[in-house]
Scaffold this motif. Structure first.
Motif, short mmCIF file in Angstrom:
data_model
loop_
_atom_site.label_atom_id
_atom_site.label_comp_id
_atom_site.label_asym_id
_atom_site.label_seq_id
_atom_site.Cartn_x
_atom_site.Cartn_y
_atom_site.Cartn_z
N LEU A 136 0.84 -1.19 0.00
CA LEU A 136 0.00 0.00 0.00
C LEU A 136 0.87 1.25 0.00
O LEU A 136 0.65 2.19 -0.78
CB LEU A 136 -0.94 -0.02 1.21
CG LEU A 136 -1.97 1.11 1.34
CD1 LEU A 136 -3.25 0.60 2.00
CD2 LEU A 136 -1.40 2.28 2.15
N ARG A 137 1.88 1.26 0.84
CA ARG A 137 2.78 2.41 0.96
C ARG A 137 3.49 2.70 -0.36
O ARG A 137 3.67 3.86 -0.74
CB ARG A 137 3.80 2.11 2.07
CG ARG A 137 4.67 3.27 2.45
CD ARG A 137 5.40 2.98 3.74
NE ARG A 137 6.29 1.82 3.66
CZ ARG A 137 6.12 0.69 4.35
NH1 ARG A 137 5.11 0.55 5.18
NH2 ARG A 137 6.97 -0.32 4.23
N GLU A 138 3.86 1.66 -1.08
CA GLU A 138 4.62 1.83 -2.31
C GLU A 138 3.79 2.39 -3.46
O GLU A 138 4.33 2.86 -4.46
CB GLU A 138 5.24 0.48 -2.71
CG GLU A 138 6.34 0.04 -1.75
CD GLU A 138 6.67 -1.44 -1.87
OE1 GLU A 138 6.04 -2.11 -2.75
OE2 GLU A 138 7.54 -1.92 -1.13
N ARG A 139 2.47 2.36 -3.34
CA ARG A 139 1.60 2.91 -4.39
C ARG A 139 1.34 4.40 -4.21
O ARG A 139 0.61 5.00 -4.99
CB ARG A 139 0.26 2.16 -4.40
CG ARG A 139 0.34 0.72 -4.89
CD ARG A 139 -1.02 0.18 -5.26
NE ARG A 139 -1.95 0.16 -4.12
CZ ARG A 139 -2.01 -0.81 -3.23
NH1 ARG A 139 -1.21 -1.85 -3.33
NH2 ARG A 139 -2.89 -0.75 -2.24
N CYS A 140 1.94 5.00 -3.19
CA CYS A 140 1.68 6.42 -2.89
C CYS A 140 2.88 7.29 -3.22
O CYS A 140 4.01 6.98 -2.83
CB CYS A 140 1.31 6.59 -1.42
SG CYS A 140 0.85 8.29 -0.98
N ALA A 141 2.62 8.36 -3.93
CA ALA A 141 3.63 9.40 -4.16
C ALA A 141 3.13 10.68 -3.50
O ALA A 141 1.94 10.99 -3.54
CB ALA A 141 3.84 9.62 -5.66
N MET A 142 4.03 11.43 -2.89
CA MET A 142 3.66 12.67 -2.22
C MET A 142 4.33 13.85 -2.91
O MET A 142 5.51 13.79 -3.26
CB MET A 142 4.06 12.62 -0.74
CG MET A 142 3.22 11.66 0.07
SD MET A 142 3.70 11.61 1.83
CE MET A 142 5.21 10.66 1.71
N VAL A 143 3.56 14.92 -3.10
CA VAL A 143 4.05 16.11 -3.79
C VAL A 143 3.65 17.34 -2.98
O VAL A 143 2.47 17.53 -2.67
CB VAL A 143 3.46 16.23 -5.21
CG1 VAL A 143 3.93 17.52 -5.87
CG2 VAL A 143 3.82 15.01 -6.05
N GLN A 144 4.64 18.16 -2.65
CA GLN A 144 4.34 19.44 -2.01
C GLN A 144 4.18 20.48 -3.10
O GLN A 144 5.13 20.82 -3.81
CB GLN A 144 5.43 19.86 -1.03
CG GLN A 144 5.07 21.13 -0.27
CD GLN A 144 6.17 21.60 0.67
OE1 GLN A 144 7.25 21.01 0.72
NE2 GLN A 144 5.90 22.67 1.40
N ALA A 145 2.95 20.97 -3.26
CA ALA A 145 2.67 21.95 -4.31
C ALA A 145 1.36 22.64 -3.99
O ALA A 145 0.56 22.18 -3.17
CB ALA A 145 2.58 21.25 -5.68
N ASP A 146 1.15 23.76 -4.68
CA ASP A 146 -0.08 24.55 -4.53
C ASP A 146 -1.12 24.02 -5.51
O ASP A 146 -0.87 23.96 -6.72
CB ASP A 146 0.23 26.01 -4.82
CG ASP A 146 -0.91 26.94 -4.46
OD1 ASP A 146 -2.07 26.47 -4.36
OD2 ASP A 146 -0.66 28.15 -4.31
N MET A 147 -2.30 23.66 -5.00
CA MET A 147 -3.32 23.11 -5.90
C MET A 147 -3.87 24.17 -6.85
O MET A 147 -4.56 23.84 -7.82
CB MET A 147 -4.46 22.48 -5.10
CG MET A 147 -5.26 23.43 -4.23
SD MET A 147 -6.57 22.55 -3.36
CE MET A 147 -7.21 23.85 -2.27
N ALA A 148 -3.56 25.46 -6.62
CA ALA A 148 -3.99 26.51 -7.53
C ALA A 148 -3.21 26.52 -8.83
O ALA A 148 -3.58 27.22 -9.77
CB ALA A 148 -3.88 27.87 -6.86
N GLY A 149 -2.15 25.73 -8.91
CA GLY A 149 -1.36 25.64 -10.14
C GLY A 149 -0.28 24.60 -9.99
O GLY A 149 0.63 24.77 -9.18
N PHE A 150 -0.39 23.49 -10.71
CA PHE A 150 0.59 22.41 -10.58
C PHE A 150 0.77 21.73 -11.93
O PHE A 150 -0.10 21.78 -12.80
CB PHE A 150 0.16 21.39 -9.51
CG PHE A 150 -1.21 20.80 -9.73
CD1 PHE A 150 -1.39 19.64 -10.48
CD2 PHE A 150 -2.33 21.42 -9.19
CE1 PHE A 150 -2.65 19.10 -10.68
CE2 PHE A 150 -3.60 20.88 -9.38
CZ PHE A 150 -3.76 19.73 -10.13
N ALA A 151 1.93 21.09 -12.11
CA ALA A 151 2.24 20.35 -13.33
C ALA A 151 2.98 19.09 -12.93
O ALA A 151 4.14 19.16 -12.49
CB ALA A 151 3.08 21.21 -14.28
N LEU A 152 2.33 17.95 -13.05
CA LEU A 152 2.89 16.68 -12.58
C LEU A 152 3.37 15.77 -13.70
O LEU A 152 4.00 14.75 -13.44
CB LEU A 152 1.86 15.94 -11.72
CG LEU A 152 1.30 16.74 -10.53
CD1 LEU A 152 0.29 15.90 -9.76
CD2 LEU A 152 2.43 17.19 -9.61
#
Length: 288
Positions: A129-145
């Motif tokens: 379960l842990r390995e399926r998660c990626a974490m990103v610190q970003a503003d939801m008002a503007g992001f590019a993943l």
């Protein structure tokens, strides 16, 4: 300690609250009975927002007790394939249940403290379960993943944290990240839908075993509303208080904004019990 007890007829029952004002400095700017309770605590009150470490931990414990929105989001996500983007993920109220669906989940939040809390939570989860998660610190008002998602989720009425300009940026970023046929699941509070008093209170029993008193304050036609929560047991020591003031963004306005941004709202579902609170509504939007 608050001299007048908060009576509850059942878990989640709401009650009308009214009383005199206290100074803004003593109440930390918190309105109503919640503010008077904080003022009475004096220096023992440690007031936090929902994005710092202490505030996000209390808020997460509080909202983990409310499964209605979680179940509604999971039902919708099960109808689409592909990875999921969880916006304003916090410490993982929705991230962990989404991962339990065996989906890849990207948890995005602007708060480093909140993501640190999510990381700690995932350490207790099974490795797959842990390995399926990626974490990103970003503003939801503007992001590019740089990838597409079968579903983008923005729950907990967090869309109201953004001003109009921020929401325009949010909608564009979501549109750019949805796979063909993907869904944008976004919730908001339908203020004014029920004839409730300006302040209502709830006694919440969290899965952690802690009990909180939660207050929601909204004057009719006011542009903002305030949620405040603190432990029921405040007899000794420092008391952590979590508070947030958000914009009022009713479902009709949110739907109109989504349509202007190139979405079509395919479904609109009330996910909280009738009469339990100002209703929480989940919109299911697709790219037009």
């Amino acid at each position: 300690m608050d001299a007048s007890p908060l009576t509850t007829a059942r878990p989640g029952a709401r009650l009308a609250l009214a009383a005199p004002r206290v100074s803004l400095s003593a109440s930390h700017g918190i309105p109503g009975r919640a503010g008077r309770t904080v003022a009475a605590l004096g220096a023992r009150a440690e007031v936090h927002g929902i994005c710092d470490e202490a505030g996000s931990a209390l808020y997460a414990d509080l909202v983990d007790s409310d499964m209605q929105e979680i179940r509604a989001v999971l039902r919708a996500v099960l109808q689409v394939d592909g990875p999921v983007l969880d916006l304003a993920a916090g410490v993982g109220r929705l991230t962990v249940p989404l991962l339990a669906l065996r989906r890849e989940v990207t948890a995005l939040d602007v708060s480093r403290d909140a993501l640190r809390g999510l990381a700690g939570r995932l350490l207790k989860a099974p490795a797959p379960l842990r390995e399926r998660c990626a974490m990103v610190q970003a503003d939801m008002a503007g992001f590019a993943l740089g990838r597409l998602f079968g579903a983008v989720v923005l729950a907990g009425c967090s869309v109201a944290l953004l001003d109009e300009t921020g929401r325009v940026g949010l909608y564009g970023s979501v549109r750019d990240h949805l796979a063909p046929g993907g869904r944008f699941l976004v919730s908001t509070v339908d203020h004014g839908a029920l004839p409730l008093p300006p302040e209502v209170g709830t006694e919440v029993h969290a899965p952690s075993g802690r009990t909180y008193r939660m207050y929601e304050y909204w004057e009719p036609d006011a542009p903002t509303w305030t949620l405040t929560a603190l432990p029921k047991d405040r007899r000794r020591g420092q008391v952590t208080v979590c508070t947030t003031t958000q914009r009022v963004l009713c479902p009709g306005q949110l739907e109109a904004e989504l349509e202007r941004a190139g979405f079509v709202v395919a479904a609109r579902t009330q996910v909280t019990e009738h009469g339990y609170r100002q209703p929480l509504v989940l919109l299911d939007a697709r790219v037009a």
